[in-house]
Design an enzyme around this catalytic site. Structure first.
Site, short mmCIF file in Angstrom:
data_model
loop_
_atom_site.label_atom_id
_atom_site.label_comp_id
_atom_site.label_asym_id
_atom_site.label_seq_id
_atom_site.Cartn_x
_atom_site.Cartn_y
_atom_site.Cartn_z
N GLU A 165 -4.61 -11.94 82.30
CA GLU A 165 -5.13 -10.59 82.08
C GLU A 165 -6.44 -10.70 81.32
OE1 GLU A 165 -4.04 -6.65 79.44
OE2 GLU A 165 -2.39 -7.69 80.44
N GLU A 202 -10.91 -2.55 75.65
CA GLU A 202 -9.76 -1.73 75.27
C GLU A 202 -10.11 -1.01 73.99
OE1 GLU A 202 -5.34 -2.91 76.15
OE2 GLU A 202 -6.40 -4.66 75.36
#
Length: 192
Positions: free
Chosen positions: A67, A72
């Site tokens: 990932e 974020e």
């Protein structure tokens, strides 16, 4: 401009509605520069992200597929942007993820460009051209570096969750919007 809007529902078993866009089975990329220009939503409980997963997620599972969290943000930390890598060896369930944060005052008042430069040797993360994080290939196994394969892109605005909702959700902020000006992928002519 693409607008991903999260709303509080008045009735339903689910309290909020939002969206995510996924290029899985449509477009995937291996190496290059991947960038997006995004204006983030403000508010406790929001969890916008611009990220990638390995095409082999259905067979390998997470985190073995890898990932790449290009950007974020969690609303309870209104001035922090994170760039993170998760692998079988390095992931948040073990507390070993490779992550760094960058302070940006009010990242929800204007657009910022979030990007990675990804080669077979390393991955560098940037916010507005300033390096946020770097992760190097240790040349051990795919448990540490599963990034020699195609990955697909995800753009989403989550509400709550184990990280975004860690300090609750402020219902007074809804609706909230994640605005995306563009997503671009740059690759050399001889890349996969």
């Amino acid at each position: 401009i693409l607008k991903i809007i999260a709303r509080k529902r008045k009735t339903d078993k689910r309290d909020y509605t939002s969206a995510r866009l996924v290029t899985k089975a449509k477009a995937s990329f291996q190496y290059g520069k991947i960038a997006a220009r995004i204006k983030l939503p403000a508010g406790k409980g929001t969890w916008p992200a611009f990220w990638m997963l390995g095409n082999n997620i259905d067979s390998a599972g997470w985190p073995r597929c890898g990932e790449i969290d290009i950007m974020e943000h969690v609303g309870y930390q209104p001035d922090s942007i994170y760039g993170t890598v998760h692998t079988d060896t390095y992931n948040h369930t073990k507390g070993t993820q490779k992550t760094k944060a960058l302070f940006i005052k009010k990242p929800y008042t204007k657009f910022h460009t979030y990007s990675i430069e990804w080669t077979p040797e390393k991955m560098n993360f940037f916010v507005d051209g300033k390096k946020l994080n770097s992760f190097s290939n240790e040349h051990r196994t795919d448990k540490e570096w599963p990034f020699d394969q195609p990955f697909f892109i995800i753009l989403n605005l989550a509400i709550g969750g184990n990280w975004g909702g860690k300090h609750g959700i402020d219902d007074s902020v809804f609706p909230v919007t994640m605005e995306v000006d563009y997503v671009r992928v740059y690759q050399s002519a001889n890349s996969n």
